[in-house]
Design a protein around this motif. Structure first.
Motif, PDB file in Angstrom:
ATOM      1  N   GLU A  23      47.217   6.429  -6.213  1.00 41.60           N
ATOM      2  CA  GLU A  23      48.622   6.959  -6.083  1.00 41.60           C
ATOM      3  C   GLU A  23      49.558   6.376  -7.159  1.00 41.60           C
ATOM      4  OE1 GLU A  23      52.300   7.261  -3.004  1.00 41.60           O
ATOM      5  OE2 GLU A  23      50.986   5.481  -2.521  1.00 41.60           O
ATOM      6  N   HIS A  33      57.216   4.747  -0.807  1.00 42.94           N
ATOM      7  CA  HIS A  33      57.607   6.032   0.073  1.00 42.94           C
ATOM      8  C   HIS A  33      58.747   6.078   0.733  1.00 42.94           C
ATOM      9  CE1 HIS A  33      53.530   7.527  -0.471  1.00 42.94           C
ATOM     10  NE2 HIS A  33      53.003   6.320  -0.388  1.00 42.94           N
ATOM     11  N   ARG A  42      62.337  -1.815   3.512  1.00 42.93           N
ATOM     12  CA  ARG A  42      61.236  -0.984   2.722  1.00 42.93           C
ATOM     13  C   ARG A  42      61.431   0.444   2.553  1.00 42.93           C
ATOM     14  NH1 ARG A  42      56.595  -3.708   6.629  1.00 42.93           N
ATOM     15  NH2 ARG A  42      56.641  -5.942   5.826  1.00 42.93           N
ATOM     16  N   PRO A  43      62.278   1.134   3.466  1.00 43.40           N
ATOM     17  CA  PRO A  43      62.496   2.564   3.126  1.00 43.40           C
ATOM     18  C   PRO A  43      63.700   2.753   2.077  1.00 43.40           C
ATOM     19  CG  PRO A  43      62.494   2.159   5.540  1.00 43.40           C
ATOM     20  CD  PRO A  43      62.745   0.854   4.811  1.00 43.40           C
ATOM     21  N   LEU A  73      58.870   4.363  -5.943  1.00 43.79           N
ATOM     22  CA  LEU A  73      58.455   5.702  -5.166  1.00 43.79           C
ATOM     23  C   LEU A  73      57.181   5.218  -4.545  1.00 43.79           C
ATOM     24  CD1 LEU A  73      59.091   8.566  -7.833  1.00 43.79           C
ATOM     25  CD2 LEU A  73      60.309   8.145  -5.469  1.00 43.79           C
ATOM     26  N   ALA A  74      56.353   4.421  -4.948  1.00 45.58           N
ATOM     27  CA  ALA A  74      55.101   3.972  -4.460  1.00 45.58           C
ATOM     28  C   ALA A  74      55.494   3.272  -2.897  1.00 45.58           C
ATOM     29  CB  ALA A  74      54.536   2.698  -5.262  1.00 45.58           C
ATOM     30  N   MET A  82      64.780  14.349  -2.573  1.00 46.60           N
ATOM     31  CA  MET A  82      65.169  12.853  -2.300  1.00 46.60           C
ATOM     32  C   MET A  82      66.595  12.574  -2.229  1.00 46.60           C
ATOM     33  SD  MET A  82      64.021   9.779  -2.189  1.00 46.60           S
ATOM     34  CE  MET A  82      62.071   9.963  -2.613  1.00 46.60           C
ATOM     35  N   LYS A 117      62.714   6.541   1.749  1.00 41.85           N
ATOM     36  CA  LYS A 117      63.568   7.434   2.356  1.00 41.85           C
ATOM     37  C   LYS A 117      64.888   7.821   1.665  1.00 41.85           C
ATOM     38  CE  LYS A 117      61.783   7.317   6.995  1.00 41.85           C
ATOM     39  NZ  LYS A 117      62.049   6.873   8.413  1.00 41.85           N
ATOM     40  N   PRO A 132      52.781  -1.939  -2.679  1.00 44.78           N
ATOM     41  CA  PRO A 132      52.053  -1.447  -1.734  1.00 44.78           C
ATOM     42  C   PRO A 132      50.940  -2.167  -1.199  1.00 44.78           C
ATOM     43  CG  PRO A 132      52.630   0.000  -3.501  1.00 44.78           C
ATOM     44  CD  PRO A 132      52.994  -1.075  -3.846  1.00 44.78           C
ATOM     45  N   LEU A 187      51.748   8.903  -9.564  1.00 42.87           N
ATOM     46  CA  LEU A 187      53.063   8.621  -9.919  1.00 42.87           C
ATOM     47  C   LEU A 187      53.386   8.328 -11.523  1.00 42.87           C
ATOM     48  CD1 LEU A 187      53.820   6.136  -7.002  1.00 42.87           C
ATOM     49  CD2 LEU A 187      54.888   8.594  -7.258  1.00 42.87           C
TER      50      LEU A 187
END
Length: 275
Positions: A146, A184, A107-108, A181-182, A217, A186, A132, A150
């Motif tokens: 969001e 989020h 997920r990240p 990017l939706a 990023m 890392k 999301p 974006l």
């Protein structure tokens, strides 16, 4: 180092007392009898941009897919943000994670492919809100808000209701970046994101990636775009035949390569950018 990356942290994560965004140790991968990755060691610090360059078949894409567990490694270990990917330790032994746990680890991590992989029956905004709402449980209203932000960020706010078939390749790729990017992430992984695009469409996608780098990023980018690697990367890694041959700053690797194999590759790139 270029103006674009001078403001970001330099040096290894361990040297700065940080947990590495990616830490790969002695990674091996086989496809049948073909030894594709032959002991890859690589560390990526938080907020660092690392570009992987090298000839086709050198293992760059496979390594990227191993980071995201789209391919299982056959030896070594990969940690992402301190988590051992694909395994957990119990009573001093490693055990393979189940598919649900692997999905949580992914997920990240955002990934953008050569082909855009958008759902053809969904509009741009619907493509972006799908994960999301379905995976993170975000409300449709919040996810849509969001998603619009974006789309504006990637220069496509006016294309929210367009289907992929109504978008150019470059526009589809920017929607794909917005979709990643939706969640989020890392860490963002890019697998030759401009290779399927007509030359005049490449610039818009690279601009979005440059902006992400400026915002801090963490990115690992497989690319043949030497100008992008030279201007944006903190570090360039040249791979060949499943091994890391040379790595360093863009100036060291691209402008002043020390290894003969790197020199040969870059000379061919000048003659034919698609090698």
């Amino acid at each position: 180092m270029s103006q674009g990356n001078a403001s970001r942290s330099t040096g290894s994560a361990s040297s700065r007392g940080e947990v590495a965004a990616v830490n790969a140790v002695n990674v091996h991968k086989f496809f049948g009898r073909t030894h594709v990755l032959k002991g890859i060691d690589m560390e990526v610090a938080p907020s660092e941009v690392v570009c992987l360059i090298g000839p086709s078949g050198s293992g760059k894409t496979t390594f990227l897919r191993c980071i995201n567990q789209l391919e299982e490694i056959d030896g070594g270990r990969i940690w992402v943000n301190g988590d051992l990917m694909g395994y957990y330790e119990k009573n001093g032994r490693l055990h393979v994670l189940d598919d649900a746990a692997k999905a949580r680890q992914r997920r990240p991590i955002g990934m953008v492919f050569q082909r855009f992989n958008l759902f053809p029956h969904m509009t741009a905004v619907q493509n972006i809100i799908e994960a999301p709402t379905q995976v993170l449980g975000v409300s449709k209203a919040d996810a849509t808000s969001e998603a619009m932000n974006l789309l504006d960020q990637v220069g496509l706010a006016d294309r929210a209701e367009n289907y992929p078939s109504q978008l150019s390749g470059g526009q589809q790729q920017r929607v794909a970046i917005a979709r990643a990017l939706a969640m989020h992430p890392k860490l963002m992984l890019f697998d030759e994101p401009t290779s399927a695009l007509d030359p005049e469409l490449v610039g818009d996608v690279l601009k979005v990636m440059r902006d992400l780098a400026e915002e801090g990023m963490t990115m690992v980018v497989v690319t043949h775009e030497m100008a992008f690697a030279r201007d944006v990367a903190d570090r360039v890694v040249f791979m060949d035949a499943g091994k890391v041959v040379e790595e360093g700053t863009p100036d060291q690797v691209i402008n002043h390569p020390s290894q003969e194999r790197t020199q040969q590759f870059l000379s061919r790139m000048v003659a034919d950018p698609h090698v």
